[in-house]
Design an enzyme around this catalytic site. Structure first.
Site, PDB file in Angstrom:
ATOM      1  CG  ASP A   1      -2.041   1.087   0.994  1.00  0.00           C
ATOM      2  OD1 ASP A   1      -2.108   1.761   0.076  1.00  0.00           O
ATOM      3  OD2 ASP A   1      -2.840   1.108   2.037  1.00  0.00           O
TER       4      ASP A   1
ATOM      5  CG  ASN B   1       0.078   4.326   3.882  1.00  0.00           C
ATOM      6  OD1 ASN B   1      -0.609   4.792   4.632  1.00  0.00           O
ATOM      7  ND2 ASN B   1      -0.512   3.353   3.016  1.00  0.00           N
TER       8      ASN B   1
ATOM      9  CG  ASP C   1      -1.456   2.003   6.811  1.00  0.00           C
ATOM     10  OD1 ASP C   1      -1.664   1.778   8.019  1.00  0.00           O
ATOM     11  OD2 ASP C   1      -2.390   2.817   6.453  1.00  0.00           O
TER      12      ASP C   1
END
Length: 292
Positions: free
Chosen positions: A218, A223, A237
């Site tokens: 991700d 992130n 994440d």
């Protein structure tokens, strides 16, 4: 916020500077969002818990500040997922524990489950999200930090011995299942909206060769964490971390940067990552992300 089916790059935090007018899939929790019981227990024990994010599946993230007699305390984060959301925080905890000896990812402090959902507490990392207001004002430096940071993560995580996979086969199977369930162009990005299910499956049946790394899973802009100088300080994440083609992360990282910072910076993400642009891999993995 109005969630829509389908997993796309991180939602646009800027929606008035381009043709993409899709509603955001995630963002700061709106007023009135119910507080999970585990967060209420932390507050009752004297901690402060500030909501910072709500994802498209109803998962919530809180910044937690512990109290201490001297007036200072440790800061960390708590992620909470409602039962039935499909968010697997136990899987994320396992991936963080595996990756932490190799790269700057959050330390797992605790995890648990109650009648409302599951939760995961982690220690804070240094740096601010690449979608922070300061980086919205300096997108070129942020793009370089995101690209270089993703390359550093891929270089640091060892493919040999990695127990996790983010395999092309599993993701294509997920795409087939979504299409069979009726997912379609209304849930896809504009560049894919003209494709029908048959064309999508035909394109996914012809994947490019795989250049394996351990992917974050991700690599959307929120992130990536950046320090004051714009250099990457860590990644968060990692619930889908696993071995896959490097472009499975890179294509989405550059795509998400456009969603969050506007057009004109994708090439800086790719250049800072340190590879030659690959239009075929870029297009393939964006389509796969959109429909799976």
């Amino acid at each position: 916020m109005t969630p829509r089916p389908g997993r796309r790059p991180s939602p646009p935090l800027v929606t008035d500077s381009g043709a993409d007018r899709r509603p955001p899939l995630a963002g700061p929790p709106p007023p009135g969002t119910p507080t999970p019981a585990v967060v209420r227990r932390l507050v009752a024990a004297g901690a402060t818990a500030t909501p910072v994010w709500r994802n498209e599946r109803g998962g919530l993230t809180y910044r937690v500040q512990e109290t201490a007699p001297a007036g200072t305390g440790t800061t960390g984060f708590l992620k909470w997922a409602p039962h039935g959301s499909g968010l697997d925080l136990a899987a994320e905890a396992a991936r963080l524990a595996w990756a932490r000896p190799h790269a700057a990812v959050p330390e797992v402090l605790a995890r648990g489950e109650d009648a409302d959902g599951t939760w995961l507490r982690t220690a804070a990392l240094t740096g601010t999200s690449a979608v922070d207001a300061r980086w919205r004002r300096d997108p070129a430096r942020a793009a370089a930090g995101v690209g270089a940071g993703l390359r550093a993560l891929h270089d640091a995580l060892p493919v040999a011995g990695c127990p996790f996979t983010w395999s092309l086969e599993d993701r294509v199977a997920a795409a087939r299942a979504r299409l069979a369930a009726g997912d379609g162009p209304a849930a896809w990005a504009p560049e894919h909206a003209a494709l029908g299910p048959a064309e999508v499956l035909a394109r996914l049946a012809d994947p490019p060769p795989v250049d394996p790394v351990v992917c974050q899973g991700d690599a959307c802009t929120p992130n990536a964490l950046l320090g004051d100088d714009g250099a990457a300080t860590g990644h968060v994440d990692l619930g889908r971390l696993g071995v896959a083609d490097r472009w499975a992360d890179l294509a989405v990282a550059a795509w998400s940067f456009t969603w969050n910072h506007g057009p004109g910076y994708e090439h800086l993400v790719v250049a800072a990552y340190g590879v030659t642009p690959d239009p075929r891999r870029n297009a393939f993995y964006r389509l796969l992300w959109d429909v799976s």
